[in-house]
Design an enzyme around this catalytic site. Structure first.
Site, mmCIF file in Angstrom:
data_model
loop_
_atom_site.group_PDB
_atom_site.id
_atom_site.type_symbol
_atom_site.label_atom_id
_atom_site.label_comp_id
_atom_site.label_asym_id
_atom_site.label_seq_id
_atom_site.Cartn_x
_atom_site.Cartn_y
_atom_site.Cartn_z
ATOM 1 C CB SER A 184 -0.967 -0.044 1.190
ATOM 2 O OG SER A 184 -2.026 0.872 1.009
ATOM 3 C CG ASP A 233 -4.423 -1.884 0.444
ATOM 4 O OD1 ASP A 233 -3.559 -2.554 1.032
ATOM 5 O OD2 ASP A 233 -4.491 -0.638 0.522
#
Length: 752
Positions: A81, A227
């Site tokens: 991320s 993610d």
């Protein structure tokens, strides 16, 4: 970049606490003597593991700064991320100075939006949607509401990442970077971890931070990636698989909340996310060995979305790293002073000369439409800022889900490759808006509106528009905007309109109650031919309008009623660069129209009319100033219900009841001052708050000869404004010359 005062202070404080020990304290509590460790260190491969954490991940930049100042260079990097963004940039060789510039000055709020800046949206679309303040758009496909796979398609996020990694766009193997790198994502179908080590670097980073439900998943080799934090937020195992034997691990994840800190539904969602992520994080941290170093910056006051706290996050990362190195006896003698950067600085690359342009378009419009909207010329260097502006304008047409570009090499030539991806859910949009006005004395006005826009109905980009309003001023409208060429400069626009409104007539000396009330209903058909001006910032048009109406007496004193006919030729000129219609800070908006009413078009008499309005917004520091004015004047003083116009209400002679005065001629000027108060408020979610004040002067007149400053009314107001989920809202206290005053609640757009 020179170290900031905050960083300098933190360095001095950390130096004062350096521990004079002769070994390295390991996480397990054991001590490895330096003499015994030297041989191991010579063969060790140092890996840097950067976790996800949203805006908290900007602390990674401070960590890297502290490591570099102490001569510690990572040989492998794995990130998830935000850790993938910072880690990927560091892996390309970007200096820490440049990393800090990215962290501090990137417009993260804009990156997490999909709408192009208002100035880049087509002028016609901006005017058609002007009265719909609540910006909620639903996609319609197959007669049903089609929900996208993410609240955001990620257009501006993609563009930001493409720009950041542009100099390494042609690197396909992440081991070929200055530091070998891996990004961690998750397969949305299987739930498995996906380690990205090849492909387009910016796309890999984008996949690693595609927050499920918020950002559209990334399609990668027939997989849908989201993610990586949901499967491996601290990718320790990934760094080890790259050959790292010693690790520096940075954990910036959100900690679990205590019961007293869970106060609303947003806190509950945040806690659920933290629990899911912390579970896999703890498993990774449990695998750390005695030679690994764990760094946990103190980020209690920084949220996942607190990108405005970049300075504090960087400082926290720096301080935590200096403290950890000091505690483990790893500070270099020169620590705390600016050091020569270990990473190779990124050389400023010259813009490549573009020899060809290729468009990969699966959308509804012809490739020539897209090409003509690009100002990049073949044989000239790539102008990236201008190209990004052009892409923003193309995206604003609402034909495409995402638009990417990259520089490619073919047969020894350098080209620009533009990929335009169509929307899976179609190009039909439903938008809603709300309008409420109430003076708390019995005078109110309300309306609920919705518009349906069907974009790209043919290869030239024809767009149909329909709008319906219910409430005190019902309205039905249909338009079709058809460009007349691949350059989209000229267009033709037929229009049908039905509208109704209440006309309340007041005695000038008694403003509490209307003496007469009427209902005016109009049916209108029009046809216009126009030309867009300068990249769709404005337009010039000519057209013809045919109108029929009737006026019905409702209550009070009967002054007569009946039907009327009207028709006129028109020439219009418009320009609009206002950045926002709720709380504008900069730009100019003007609309001018000249009308020639003619009996040949069934007008009841021959006369001319001018209708114009203008708004200029400028900013000085935190304050915004608006200078606005409008004028509606005719060369005829013969009173008829077809052409009378109202004045009164908030910012239109505040203090008078809404739309309480009517006349054939109108003039109004006003100066409005706005100052932001922040984003705090009584709601669980943050919303922008403003305070404002206005000074207004104007009136309406039945006779044009009476239009002079001496017959105008002075008024003013003070108000509070908020950008609410249902649109801008204003609570005002207005005062008008003669002692009239009003408290008004207004929801909707009040600026031009």
């Amino acid at each position: 970049m020179q170290p900031t005062p905050l960083l300098k202070l933190s360095r001095r404080l950390m130096l004062c606490g350096v521990m004079l020990c002769g070994g390295i304290v390991c996480p397990g509590g054991s001590v490895l003597a330096q003499g015994e460790g030297e041989k191991q260190d010579q063969e060790a491969v140092l890996g840097l593991v950067l976790s996800g954490g949203g805006a908290r991940g900007l602390a990674h930049v401070g960590v890297i700064r502290a490591l570099e100042e102490n001569g510690i260079r990572a040989e492998r990097i794995a990130g998830t991320s935000m850790g993938a963004i910072v880690g990927g940039l560091h892996a390309t060789g970007m200096s820490t100075d440049d990393l800090e510039v990215v962290a501090r000055y990137t417009d993260w709020a804009f990156a997490f939006t999909d709408r192009s800046p208002r100035r880049d949206q087509p002028y016609i679309f901006r005017q058609l949607d002007a009265g719909l303040a609540a910006d909620y758009r639903l996609h319609i496909s197959g007669g049903r509401i089609a929900l996208p796979r993410g609240v955001l398609q990620g257009q501006h996020m993609n563009r930001m990442l493409d720009d950041l990694f542009a100099d390494h766009d042609r690197v396909d193997d992440f081991d070929a970077l200055a530091i070998p790198f891996r990004a961690v994502a998750a397969d949305l179908v299987s739930g498995q971890q996906v380690v990205l080590q090849q492909g387009r670097l910016s796309k890999a980073v984008r996949a690693s931070m595609s927050i499920p439900g918020l950002l559209d998943p990334v399609e990668w080799q027939s997989r849908l990636l989201v993610d990586g934090g949901i499967v491996n937020n601290i990718p320790v195992d990934v760094a080890r698989s790259m050959g790292a034997t010693r690790l520096i691990v940075v954990d910036v994840g959100t900690p679990r909340r205590e019961a007293d800190d869970i106060a609303n539904v947003l806190d509950v969602v945040d806690q659920l996310t933290a629990l899911m992520v912390r579970g896999n994080s703890e498993m990774q941290l449990a695998s750390l060995g005695p030679d690994d170093l764990l760094i946990r910056p103190r980020l209690e006051e920084i949220s996942n979305t607190g990108f405005g706290d970049a300075e504090a996050a960087i400082a926290a990362g720096y301080e935590a790293t200096i403290a950890a190195l000091a505690a483990h006896g790893m500070l270099a003698p020169h620590a705390g002073e600016p050091a020569e950067l270990i990473s190779e600085p990124v050389a400023a690359s010259s813009a490549p000369v573009i020899h060809f342009i290729e468009i990969d378009n699966d959308g509804p419009v012809d490739d020539r439409v897209i090409r003509n909207l690009l100002r990049q010329k073949v044989g000239e260097p790539l102008d990236s800022p201008r190209l990004n502006q052009d892409i923003s304008a193309i995206y604003g047409l609402d034909y495409f889900k995402q638009i990417h570009y990259r520089v490619v090499e073919r047969d020894g030539l350098t080209g620009l490759y533009l990929q335009c991806n169509s929307r899976d859910e179609g190009n039909t949009f439903l938008r809603v808006g709300l309008r409420i006005s109430d003076d708390f004395r019995g005078e109110s006005d309300f309306g609920l509106g919705a518009s349906l826009r069907m974009a790209g109905l043919n290869q030239l980009g024809g767009t149909a528009f329909a709008r319906a309003d219910i409430g005190t001023s019902p309205r039905l409208e249909g338009r079709f905007v058809q460009p007349l060429g691949y350059r989209m400069r000229y267009f033709i626009e037929p229009q049908l309109l039905y509208q109704a409104e209440r006309i309340d007539l007041f005695d000038e000396s008694i403003q509490e109650e209307a003496i007469s009330s009427y209902q005016r209903r109009e049916r209108q058909a029009g046809l216009a031919l126009g030309r867009q001006l300068y990249r769709q910032r404005g337009e010039v048009r000519t057209g013809v309008v045919r109108k029929r109406g009737d006026v019905d007496f409702r209550s009070g004193q009967d002054l007569g009623e009946g039907n009327y006919d009207d028709g006129y030729y028109l020439i219009g000129l418009g320009w609009d660069t206002l950045d926002d219609l709720a709380f504008p800070r900069r730009g100019l908006r003007t609309s001018l129209q000249w009308q020639w009413h003619d009996p040949d078009l069934h007008a009841e008499r021959r006369f001319r009319r001018f209708v114009g309005e203008a708004s200029l917004a400028v900013s000085t520091g935190r304050m915004s100033w608006l200078l606005e004015g409008d004028l509606s004047v005719s060369d005829s003083d013969e009173v008829d219900f077809a052409n009378i116009v109202p004045i009164g209400g908030f910012l239109e002679l505040s203090g008078l009841p809404p739309r309480s005065r009517w006349g054939l001629h109108r003039a109004l000027t006003r100066v409005v001052a706005l100052v932001p108060l922040g984003t705090e408020g009584p709601m669980p979610s943050r919303m922008p708050l403003f305070a404002g004040a206005s000074l207004e002067r104007g009136n309406v007149w039945e006779q044009r000869r009476d239009m002079r400053a001496g017959n105008a009314i002075t008024a003013g107001s003070v108000f509070l404004g908020a950008g609410t989920p249902i649109g801008p809202a204003y609570l005002s206290l207005g005062m008008a010359e003669g002692g009239d005053y009003a408290i008004n609640l207004f929801v909707g757009q009040v600026f031009r």
